[in-house]
Design an enzyme around this catalytic site. Structure first.
Site, short mmCIF file in Angstrom:
data_model
loop_
_atom_site.label_atom_id
_atom_site.label_comp_id
_atom_site.label_asym_id
_atom_site.label_seq_id
_atom_site.Cartn_x
_atom_site.Cartn_y
_atom_site.Cartn_z
N CYS A 1 0.72 -0.86 -0.14
CA CYS A 1 -0.09 -0.13 0.29
C CYS A 1 0.94 1.31 -0.33
O CYS A 1 1.74 1.16 1.01
CB CYS A 1 -0.96 -0.06 1.32
SG CYS A 1 -1.67 1.10 1.43
N GLU B 1 6.68 0.28 -12.94
CA GLU B 1 5.99 0.73 -12.56
C GLU B 1 4.72 1.00 -11.43
O GLU B 1 3.19 0.54 -11.18
CB GLU B 1 5.25 -1.16 -13.38
CG GLU B 1 6.29 -0.89 -14.50
CD GLU B 1 5.30 -2.18 -15.67
OE1 GLU B 1 4.37 -2.41 -15.11
OE2 GLU B 1 5.91 -2.21 -17.04
N CYS C 1 -5.22 3.87 3.62
CA CYS C 1 -5.58 4.59 2.92
C CYS C 1 -7.38 5.73 3.21
O CYS C 1 -7.12 6.71 2.30
CB CYS C 1 -5.59 4.05 1.34
SG CYS C 1 -4.52 3.39 0.39
N GLU D 1 12.14 -0.77 -20.88
CA GLU D 1 11.72 -1.91 -21.03
C GLU D 1 11.31 -1.36 -22.53
O GLU D 1 9.91 -1.74 -22.71
CB GLU D 1 10.44 -2.75 -19.85
CG GLU D 1 11.28 -2.09 -18.96
CD GLU D 1 10.60 -3.47 -17.95
OE1 GLU D 1 9.53 -3.28 -18.46
OE2 GLU D 1 10.51 -2.74 -16.88
N TYR E 1 7.69 -17.31 -19.12
CA TYR E 1 7.65 -16.87 -20.77
C TYR E 1 7.73 -15.80 -21.66
O TYR E 1 7.17 -15.33 -22.75
CB TYR E 1 6.03 -17.35 -20.70
CG TYR E 1 5.14 -19.19 -21.58
CD1 TYR E 1 6.80 -19.77 -21.25
CD2 TYR E 1 4.20 -19.46 -20.98
CE1 TYR E 1 6.29 -21.04 -20.70
CE2 TYR E 1 4.06 -19.93 -20.91
CZ TYR E 1 4.98 -21.64 -20.85
OH TYR E 1 4.39 -22.87 -20.93
C1 GAL Z 1 6.57 -4.96 -17.37
C2 GAL Z 1 7.85 -4.64 -16.09
C3 GAL Z 1 8.75 -6.03 -16.41
C4 GAL Z 1 8.50 -7.19 -16.80
C5 GAL Z 1 7.50 -6.85 -17.93
C6 GAL Z 1 7.36 -8.83 -18.08
O1 GAL Z 1 5.86 -4.57 -16.96
O2 GAL Z 1 7.86 -4.00 -15.57
O3 GAL Z 1 9.13 -5.80 -13.92
O4 GAL Z 1 7.63 -7.87 -15.10
O5 GAL Z 1 6.46 -6.55 -17.08
O6 GAL Z 1 5.60 -8.68 -17.23
ZN ZN Z 2 -3.91 1.01 1.34
#
Ligand code: GAL
Ligand code: ZN
Length: 687
Positions: free
Chosen positions: A110, A145, A160, A315, A365
């Site tokens: 959280c 993220e 929260c 990424e 995967y």
């Molecule tokens: C992104 C994340 C990565 C990896 C990738 C594949 O969103 O930042 O750490 O998890 O997805 O799931």
């Molecule tokens: Zn919370």
């Protein structure tokens, strides 16, 4: 550093230390000059509360440094370790259904929980102190993220809840005001104490999509949670700034992700970065064909617009992706094509996710550049070539783009539609995407802005479904139009005030006079599969410069009464047959186009063509379907990125001949771009 940042995400903790030098050498041979490390490695960096171990990370960094590779360090807070959760289970977030997450995923925390802040401070401070003078470290990525929680979209825990009530108290000052602004007299929801105000759990019954909570409460809760992530990021930011003032700080965002106001989140960052997966298992969108390059382009443009400058891709998809099941593999050439698309739209750094495919864990995967067995194969060869090519582009990569057209994508509107989706056929991002696609197909550069980012420098502002609108923004729109701006408004605009209460005016509310129309009736158009009476689809006749076109419309129809505007289109069928559907009003030096319905690609294209020519926007270079051309100016010279997403080779005609920078070849005005290929031409009129 003058080199383009070209990197991979690497997890040394997933491999034995004997492998690290092999990987570093392979990276160096592929032109990799940057790695992101440590992102989820909390349990290895702080194996027990207050006991730190940086030795393994130091050793890995030494190896990379010896291979000329620089480091972006991730703070590992997206993966709180088991010992921390055992000691402080209150850290686990609570989803919209009221369920507390269990341990077992990531993002299981959280953002407002004080014990989590204390743990965050401990690990981030220890890392910052340890690495602040390390010669190889030049940047940080905060967390991973930010925005959702491991088991849902927003946290609804007691911490929260209390913070939300305090936030409301600060925002409204008094309960009298809150009760009035929210209209809590409806269903006897008037609050007599702040503690009575609920958090919008799904524990009230809704028999339709959306939320049955008071929409005013819902929108404020969405604003509050977005700010919670901002505050949590700021918390880490302060620690990093204090210890590492010379380092860049970024966070990896998620493009069109709707739950955090990214303009606000980006404000403090030195640079925006984001995670680009053109072929996510979930991003297949039937209505746009499979994975659509225009959608990816739109996300890049949003990321660039957040700070109005070049951004990083932290990424970039490196192989077939998936958790439980996979997406099809990128075709030969696609990793390179996606990379060049990112660069074309303003990425100045490309970091691939991930170096080598993990043999263990949830992401077995989610393929990287190397397969599970670590042998460099096709994808490795492709990124090696791409890296070499990028370095040939040099500083072109770091010059920004300039747009004459912007699309307004508002977080308030996203959240208000979350509470009231309005129709099963209406999606805000689909509406935005239709306008974006029409501009993209014409190769016109577009910025994406919110009400809060300055948009007055554009010639055209397209503001689809401006559902929530403050008087202040309405006034800004008016003065910008008067000064010469071209504003495109659509149905569902000016419907709500900032408290998410419907205005006491005909629609489009505060924009009626500006648009010269008002809405006298409306209907949703459901897909015909819904069975009669679906309402739609219907058709309209659009007349542009004396030629009329029969177009099909869907999603929605406004019945319009025109007080002071030119009628461009009229409905031919449906309940409002014969009444105006699309209008244009000249206001001062500018104009307002009001579109009472939703058009298909062909209609959208005609309409956008009209808008661009009215506004005097520089036309893009025409290109065949599946070919995108992005115009850039560097050293006062025109450059064109030509990207072919199709499986046929195509020709385009440029204004001049030039030099193709990736190959160094001289080109004439007509260039052929092969299937899944990309070219970058620098104009040279006498070439
Ligand atoms: C992104 C994340 C990565 C990896 C990738 C594949 O969103 O930042 O750490 O998890 O997805 O799931
Ligand atoms: Zn919370």
């Amino acid at each position: 550093m003058t080199d383009v940042i070209f990197g991979v995400d690497y997890y040394p903790e997933h491999w034995s230390p004997e492998r690290w030098p092999i990987d570093a050498r392979l990276m160096q041979q592929a032109g990799i000059n940057t790695v992101r490390l440590a992102e989820f490695a909390w349990s290895r960096l702080e194996p027990r509360e207050g006991t730190f171990d940086f030795s393994w990370l130091d050793e890995a960094i030494e190896i990379f440094m010896a291979h000329g590779i620089r480091i972006v360090l991730g703070t590992p807070t997206a993966a709180p370790p088991a010992w921390l959760i055992q000691a402080h289970p209150e850290i686990l977030p609570v989803n919209e259904a009221g369920q507390r997450a269990g341990f077992g995923m990531r993002r299981h925390y959280c953002p407002t929980q004080p014990t989590f802040h204390a743990a965050t401070q401990r690990i981030v401070e220890a890392m910052a102190e340890h690495y602040h003078q390390h010669p190889a470290v030049f940047a940080w990525q905060i967390d991973n993220e930010l925005g959702n929680i491991s088991n849902g979209n927003r946290c609804h825990c007691p911490s929260c809840h209390a913070a939300f009530q305090q936030w409301l108290q600060r925002r409204y000052g008094s309960l009298t005001r809150l009760n009035q602004d929210w209209g809590t007299v409806f269903w006897s929801q008037e609050y007599t104490a702040w503690e009575q105000i609920p958090i919008p759990l799904q524990n009230v019954r809704s028999w339709v999509p959306g939320s049955a909570h008071n929409p005013s409460l819902y929108l404020d809760f969405a604003r509050f949670t977005s700010e919670s992530w901002e505050r949590y990021q700021h918390f880490q930011m302060q620690i990093l700034r204090a210890h590492c003032p010379q380092h860049l700080i970024t966070h990896n965002l998620m493009g069109l992700f709707p739950y955090v106001d990214y303009v606000a989140l980006a404000e403090e960052l030195d640079v925006v970065s984001w995670d680009n997966y053109p072929r996510m298992p979930t991003s297949r969108n039937a209505s746009q064909g499979n994975w659509s390059p225009s959608r990816v382009a739109m996300a890049h443009d949003l990321m660039r617009s957040l700070k109005g400058r070049t951004f990083w891709v932290m990424e970039q998809q490196g192989g077939p992706s998936g958790w439980g099941s996979l997406s099809p593999t990128p075709l030969p050439g696609e990793l390179r094509l996606w990379t060049l698309q990112a660069i074309a739209h303003g990425a100045e750094a490309i970091v691939y996710f991930r170096w080598r495919t993990s043999r263990m864990g949830t992401e077995q995967y989610w393929h990287g550049i190397l397969p599970h067995d670590g042998t460099p194969r096709r994808r490795y060869a492709e990124i090696r070539q791409t890296g070499e090519e990028l370095q040939r582009l040099g500083a072109l990569v770091t010059t920004s783009l300039s747009a004459e057209v912007a699309i307004l994508r508002s977080y308030d509107v996203l959240w208000a539609f979350e509470a009231q989706p309005t129709s099963e056929s209406l999606s805000y991002d689909d509406q935005i995407g239709r306008y974006y696609r029409a501009l993209w197909r014409r190769n016109v550069t577009v910025d994406l802005v919110t009400e809060k980012r300055p948009w007055t420098s554009y010639k055209v502002l397209v503001a689809p479904c401006l559902f929530v609108l403050s008087d202040e923004v309405a006034a800004q729109l008016r003065s910008w139009v008067e000064a010469g701006g071209t504003l495109v408004l659509t149905f569902r605009s000016g419907v709500k005030n900032e408290q998410n209460v419907v205005v006491d005016l005909p629609l489009p509310g505060a924009l009626c006079e500006l648009a010269g129309v008002h809405v006298t009736d409306y209907t949703v158009l459901l897909s015909p599969e819904a069975g009669p009476p679906s309402g739609g689809p219907a058709s309209l006749e659009l007349s542009i410069d004396g030629t009329s076109h029969l177009l099909s419309t869907d999603v929605w129809m406004d019945e319009l009464e025109v007080s002071d505007a030119e009628v461009l289109g009229r409905y031919c069928g449906g309940p409002f047959a014969g009444t105006p559907a699309i209008t244009m009003k000249r206001v001062g030096a500018g104009r307002v186009i009001y579109v009472g319905t939703s058009l298909d690609d062909a209609g959208q294209d005609l309409l956008i063509g009209k808008v661009l020519s009215e506004a005097g926007v520089t036309p893009g270079i025409p290109s065949p379907d599946n070919v995108e051309i992005v115009h850039r100016v560097y050293e006062n010279v025109d450059h064109w990125f030509i990207l072919n997403y199709g499986t046929q080779s195509q020709e385009v005609r440029l204004p001049t001949g030039g030099i193709e920078l990736l190959t160094g070849k001289v080109t004439s005005e007509t260039v052929t771009v092969n299937a899944l290929d990309a070219l970058v031409v620098r104009s040279q009129p006498d070439a």
